[in-house]
Write a protein that holds these residues in place. Structure first.
Motif, short mmCIF file in Angstrom:
data_model
loop_
_atom_site.label_atom_id
_atom_site.label_comp_id
_atom_site.label_asym_id
_atom_site.label_seq_id
_atom_site.Cartn_x
_atom_site.Cartn_y
_atom_site.Cartn_z
N ARG A 189 -4.30 6.56 32.38
CA ARG A 189 -3.02 6.71 33.06
C ARG A 189 -2.60 8.18 33.04
O ARG A 189 -3.13 8.98 32.28
N THR A 190 -1.63 8.46 33.87
CA THR A 190 -1.14 9.85 33.96
C THR A 190 -0.27 10.15 32.76
O THR A 190 0.18 9.24 32.04
N GLU A 239 2.73 11.20 32.81
CA GLU A 239 4.07 10.64 33.00
C GLU A 239 4.11 9.16 32.61
O GLU A 239 5.08 8.68 32.01
N GLU A 240 3.02 8.42 32.93
CA GLU A 240 2.97 6.99 32.59
C GLU A 240 2.89 6.80 31.07
O GLU A 240 3.57 5.93 30.50
N TYR A 241 2.05 7.64 30.42
CA TYR A 241 1.97 7.57 28.96
C TYR A 241 3.32 7.90 28.32
O TYR A 241 3.74 7.28 27.33
N HIS A 261 6.23 7.44 29.65
CA HIS A 261 7.12 6.31 29.87
C HIS A 261 6.83 5.20 28.85
O HIS A 261 7.77 4.59 28.29
#
Length: 465
Positions: free
Chosen positions: A282-283, A285-287, A289
């Motif tokens: 994952r990106t 930003e996703e991590y 989040h």
């Protein structure tokens, strides 16, 4: 044998038996001694009368031989051992001048100590005892007195009678006392055994009833015996303790169920977020989040665990040791200032209606926690653009909000640990421990807290100091 001595019934009966034995036979001994003394005094009185009579006859006619047999018949004395002793003060040798027929040529003892006592008190009669199996198997009780003085000799008169310490009457009394007191002792012990057995039977019944009570039978109590006040008082005490334990057990059971529910939810969320993050790359930003969500739930867990530890570990006695004078108005202002930012986010005004000085003995940190929780709850359950009214008067604090209110069926449970009303579970975040902590803190400070609420109109919290 050791087990027998540990038996309460045996020890009570044995102790009672020993005490009664000492009392009864002590009483019997006193009675026998009194009878013996009475008999001895009667014998001394008889000898005194005989001695005085003989001395009177001697003084009337000193040259006449004393008729001991006539005196014996006159006073109705069965046996009379009598003699007149001449004591030579030069040689200190006593000489028998005359004896009674009952003496059978045997001599009554006259000790130097007796002569010395008579020298010191010539008008007194000195009593002594001796044994002479040729005369009698009994003891001989002797009365000695000064009779007269002839030149270098002093004459002493001695009269004696057989003396048996235990006369037939006394022996009969001893037998009567032994039999009578032994019978009374046995009767008392039997009655005591029955009463003690009955009392201990009731105690055993209470014990058996207590053994039969289990954690699954939370409403059982031990019935009163209505026989002994002490046992019924013990049962009342035990039932009171049992009720408290049953209530505590129910609370612990409910606490465990609620705690498990409250801890399970954030752990499930954390597990789900972690699994989502591990399924694929994952990106950043996703991590980020995912980590934010995990961190939020970790904070929730941390808060719940801290509150659980506070409720389970704090003891009233330990905390009260560190009490000091607290300015409650200053503590309230600190709590209001701390929650002001949270109120401003919802455009809620914290209005102080009254703020009078109030001093109490307590813990400032704990009181601030309690007041902050009350204000925090008022903010949480109040809609935007409303006002929370706060008034501190002598001996009472009132906090009133214009929020959603609390249902009547929920109102009586709000101080229970982990309890949250149905509406609260969906509309606001929380662990259900805040008001439980508030109640604990105020109870610690011997304060009372009363909550009144009307659905749709608001809630009022009154704390009395």
């Amino acid at each position: 044998m050791i087990r027998l001595f540990k038996n309460l019934k045996f020890r009570l009966i044995a102790t009672l038996g020993v005490v009664l034995f000492i009392l009864f036979y002590g009483f019997g001994h006193i009675v026998i001694k009194t009878l013996e003394n009475s008999y001895q005094q009667a014998l001394e009185a008889s000898l005194f009368t005989v001695l005085k009579d003989i001395k009177h006859d001697f003084h009337e006619d000193p040259d006449k031989e004393i008729a001991f047999e006539e005196t014996k018949k006159e006073f109705d004395v069965p046996l009379l051992y009598a003699q007149i002793v001449a004591y030579d003060s030069m040689s200190n040798i006593p000489t028998i001048i005359q004896r009674s027929d009952d003496s059978e040529e045997e001599t009554l003892n006259i000790e130097p100590s007796i002569i010395q006592q008579i020298f010191e008190h010539p008008d007194e009669i000195v009593f002594s005892t001796m044994s002479n199996t040729k005369l009698t198997q009994k003891k001989i009780y002797i009365g000695t007195m000064f009779l007269a003085q002839k030149e270098y000799q002093m004459l002493f008169l001695q009269c004696a009678m057989p003396y048996d310490k235990h006369t037939p009457q006394i022996k009969e009394m001893i037998s009567t006392l032994w039999i009578g007191l032994s019978l009374v002792l046995c009767i008392i012990l039997v009655i005591a055994y029955i009463l003690i057995s009955k009392s201990l039977f009731n105690v055993q019944r209470v014990t058996n009833t207590a053994k039969a009570i289990s954690t699954q039978d939370l409403h059982s109590t031990i019935p009163q015996t209505h026989i002994a006040y002490e046992i019924d008082d013990l049962i009342d005490t035990f039932n009171t303790l049992l009720n408290e334990l049953q209530h505590a057990y129910a609370q612990v059971k409910q606490f465990g169920q609620n705690a498990s529910h409250e801890l399970k939810t954030p752990l499930t969320i954390i597990k789900g977020e972690v699994e989502v993050g591990l399924r694929k790359e994952r990106t950043a930003e996703e991590y980020q989040h995912i980590l934010n969500n995990v961190g939020k739930e970790v904070n929730t867990l941390h808060n719940v665990i801290e509150k659980i530890l506070f409720l389970s570990s704090s003891t009233k006695a330990d905390l009260k040791k560190h009490f000091s004078e607290v300015y409650l108005d200053e503590v309230l202002l600190d709590a209001i200032q701390e929650k002001n930012a949270l109120a401003e986010q919802k455009n809620i005004a914290l209005r102080i209606e009254t703020l009078e000085p109030q001093n109490i003995q307590g813990n400032a940190t704990l009181l601030k926690i309690a007041l902050s929780n009350l204000i925090d709850n008022a903010i949480k359950y109040s809609p935007k653009n409303t006002t929370i009214h706060i008034a501190l008067k002598p001996h009472e604090l009132l906090i009133h909000d214009e929020g959603m209110g609390i249902k009547k069926e929920d109102l009586e449970h709000i101080f229970e640990q982990f309890y949250r009303g149905d509406a609260n579970q969906t509309t606001t975040e929380g662990s259900g421990l805040g008001l439980a902590i508030v109640k604990n803190i105020f109870d610690l400070h011997d304060c009372t807290i009363v909550v009144q609420s009307h659905v749709g109109k608001g809630t009022s919290v009154l704390v009395s100091f």
